[in-house]
Design a protein around this motif. Sequence first.
Motif, PDB file in Angstrom:
ATOM      1  N   SER A  94       0.843  -1.202   0.000  1.00  0.00           N
ATOM      2  CA  SER A  94       0.000   0.000   0.000  1.00  0.00           C
ATOM      3  C   SER A  94       0.877   1.250   0.000  1.00  0.00           C
ATOM      4  O   SER A  94       0.515   2.272  -0.581  1.00  0.00           O
ATOM      5  N   GLU A  95       2.048   1.144   0.611  1.00  0.00           N
ATOM      6  CA  GLU A  95       2.986   2.274   0.562  1.00  0.00           C
ATOM      7  C   GLU A  95       3.449   2.496  -0.883  1.00  0.00           C
ATOM      8  O   GLU A  95       3.500   3.622  -1.371  1.00  0.00           O
ATOM      9  N   ILE A 121      11.447  -8.471 -12.911  1.00  0.00           N
ATOM     10  CA  ILE A 121      10.325  -7.550 -12.836  1.00  0.00           C
ATOM     11  C   ILE A 121       9.129  -8.228 -13.478  1.00  0.00           C
ATOM     12  O   ILE A 121       9.160  -8.580 -14.645  1.00  0.00           O
ATOM     13  N   ARG A 122       8.079  -8.438 -12.694  1.00  0.00           N
ATOM     14  CA  ARG A 122       6.889  -9.118 -13.212  1.00  0.00           C
ATOM     15  C   ARG A 122       5.956  -8.148 -13.916  1.00  0.00           C
ATOM     16  O   ARG A 122       5.207  -8.536 -14.805  1.00  0.00           O
ATOM     17  N   GLN A 123       5.921  -6.917 -13.459  1.00  0.00           N
ATOM     18  CA  GLN A 123       5.075  -5.909 -14.106  1.00  0.00           C
ATOM     19  C   GLN A 123       5.505  -4.531 -13.646  1.00  0.00           C
ATOM     20  O   GLN A 123       5.890  -4.351 -12.490  1.00  0.00           O
ATOM     21  N   VAL A 124       5.457  -3.577 -14.544  1.00  0.00           N
ATOM     22  CA  VAL A 124       5.665  -2.174 -14.192  1.00  0.00           C
ATOM     23  C   VAL A 124       4.459  -1.412 -14.696  1.00  0.00           C
ATOM     24  O   VAL A 124       4.007  -1.649 -15.815  1.00  0.00           O
ATOM     25  N   GLY A 125       3.938  -0.513 -13.890  1.00  0.00           N
ATOM     26  CA  GLY A 125       2.805   0.279 -14.358  1.00  0.00           C
ATOM     27  C   GLY A 125       2.380   1.276 -13.311  1.00  0.00           C
ATOM     28  O   GLY A 125       2.946   1.322 -12.214  1.00  0.00           O
ATOM     29  N   THR A 126       1.387   2.083 -13.661  1.00  0.00           N
ATOM     30  CA  THR A 126       0.840   3.003 -12.675  1.00  0.00           C
ATOM     31  C   THR A 126       0.094   2.166 -11.634  1.00  0.00           C
ATOM     32  O   THR A 126      -0.316   1.034 -11.920  1.00  0.00           O
ATOM     33  N   PRO A 127      -0.096   2.716 -10.437  1.00  0.00           N
ATOM     34  CA  PRO A 127      -0.831   1.955  -9.419  1.00  0.00           C
ATOM     35  C   PRO A 127      -2.186   1.481  -9.940  1.00  0.00           C
ATOM     36  O   PRO A 127      -2.584   0.330  -9.718  1.00  0.00           O
ATOM     37  N   ASP A 128      -2.869   2.344 -10.672  1.00  0.00           N
ATOM     38  CA  ASP A 128      -4.187   1.974 -11.184  1.00  0.00           C
ATOM     39  C   ASP A 128      -4.096   0.803 -12.166  1.00  0.00           C
ATOM     40  O   ASP A 128      -4.898  -0.134 -12.102  1.00  0.00           O
ATOM     41  N   SER A 137      -3.259  -7.290  -4.445  1.00  0.00           N
ATOM     42  CA  SER A 137      -4.688  -7.120  -4.166  1.00  0.00           C
ATOM     43  C   SER A 137      -5.330  -8.299  -3.449  1.00  0.00           C
ATOM     44  O   SER A 137      -6.556  -8.394  -3.422  1.00  0.00           O
ATOM     45  N   ASP A 138      -4.533  -9.199  -2.875  1.00  0.00           N
ATOM     46  CA  ASP A 138      -5.085 -10.340  -2.142  1.00  0.00           C
ATOM     47  C   ASP A 138      -5.984 -11.221  -2.990  1.00  0.00           C
ATOM     48  O   ASP A 138      -6.955 -11.809  -2.484  1.00  0.00           O
ATOM     49  N   ALA A 139      -5.701 -11.301  -4.290  1.00  0.00           N
ATOM     50  CA  ALA A 139      -6.510 -12.182  -5.131  1.00  0.00           C
ATOM     51  C   ALA A 139      -6.306 -13.628  -4.684  1.00  0.00           C
ATOM     52  O   ALA A 139      -5.233 -14.006  -4.228  1.00  0.00           O
ATOM     53  N   THR A 140      -7.377 -14.410  -4.816  1.00  0.00           N
ATOM     54  CA  THR A 140      -7.291 -15.849  -4.582  1.00  0.00           C
ATOM     55  C   THR A 140      -7.014 -16.520  -5.923  1.00  0.00           C
ATOM     56  O   THR A 140      -7.678 -16.207  -6.913  1.00  0.00           O
ATOM     57  N   LEU A 141      -6.023 -17.413  -5.962  1.00  0.00           N
ATOM     58  CA  LEU A 141      -5.708 -18.103  -7.206  1.00  0.00           C
ATOM     59  C   LEU A 141      -6.223 -19.532  -7.133  1.00  0.00           C
ATOM     60  O   LEU A 141      -5.957 -20.244  -6.168  1.00  0.00           O
TER      61      LEU A 141
END
Length: 382
Positions: free
Chosen positions: A200-201, A217-224, A240-244
């Motif tokens: 969250s920070e 690096i798995r992904q780079v992007g804006t927070p949104d 985001s605490d997604a369940t896989l």
Amino acid sequence: MASVNLESVSVRYPSGAVGLESIDMHVDDGEFIALVGPSGSGKTTLLRTIAGFLSPTSGRVAIGDRTVAEGKTFVPPEQRELGMVFQQHAVWPHWNVGRNVEYPLRRAGAPKTERTARVASALELVGLAGYARRDPATLSGGQRQRVALARALVARPRVLLLDEALSALDEPLRDHLRLELHALTRELGLTVVHVTHDRSEALGLADRVAVLDEGRIRQVGTPDELVTRPASGFVARFLSDATLVPGVVDAEEFRADGHPLRLSRDADMPAPGRAHASLLPSAIDVTPDHDGDAVVRSSLFTPEGSDLMVDWCGVAVRARTHGIRPRVGDRMRVAVGRALVYPDAEPGAQAPGDRVGSAGKPSADDSTDAVASARSTSFARA
Ligand code: ADP
Ligand code: MG
């Protein structure tokens, strides 16, 4: 200020451990980038490679127009014009605050009058005007981190590097310093690379976030972008605490392994084959139902509603509810709204089923693996 560029940077430790694996990353002049990832993912290694405390095994590092590491080229840290703040032990206890902050200027051979003026303005910048003669032992943890920040800024660095600089502080001080750091660095137009394990920070502070795992690096992007369009189940789970949920895609639908979850095929679904569905807490609807096939295992209060962990036919699903706070043991019905399905074979994907199955037990970093924990004994039904 300056940009930072990494091209195919790999770092191997003498032990053989992989620190970084072919990292490509660009930080714009004046941009605030956060590096986030689990413990051991390579965040500190990446930061120390930019700083010059580590030399890449291969690849190129540039700060602004200048190559600072590539092949035989290696510019030592003190010539890279960077400011750095670590988690702790950053302030020398036997020197007063002013002397601590002054250190980089002394090393650079700046004259006394200039040093005094710049120390005063750096202390003012971090809200410690008039503290120059104080003994660091008389300061709070937050004040000591501000001293470290003043010392990092006093020589007007081209880039500010922060390694878990706020992580040792307690809330609400940490939250407060977060806001100050954001305001200060944006006002100065500083290029910042901020390493944190706190998602969250990272999402809160940065213009862009890079998610690291296992030196990549798995992904780079804006927070949104990261939150609404995670590139993999790993990113969705970490941020985001997604369940896989592991399963298989065929011509019609995604079918979970040994579980009632079915998702009908849409344009985003991958080609038929092994896959895993990623269920975001915000896309899961749980409602109390005596005949429901899910049971509440934990129910935490949050100002935005209850944060639930429900055991849904053996899968531990994270969900949020509004209204009356469910109790542990309550039976629920689960409805899945939007879900993203990722092929197991995607580059860089964590295949959750494989990950749990192949090792026989969750690996060290699997504490957040919802599927793994659902199948561990703590979630087994009595
Ligand atoms: P993070 O900061 O994300 O927790 P690190 O960059 O410290 O991760 O570590 C990345 C990987 O490199 C880990 O596997 C870690 O064990 C390894 N590593 C880090 N420092 C050293 C070292 N000095 N010697 C050998 N391996 C190391
Ligand atoms: Mg670290």
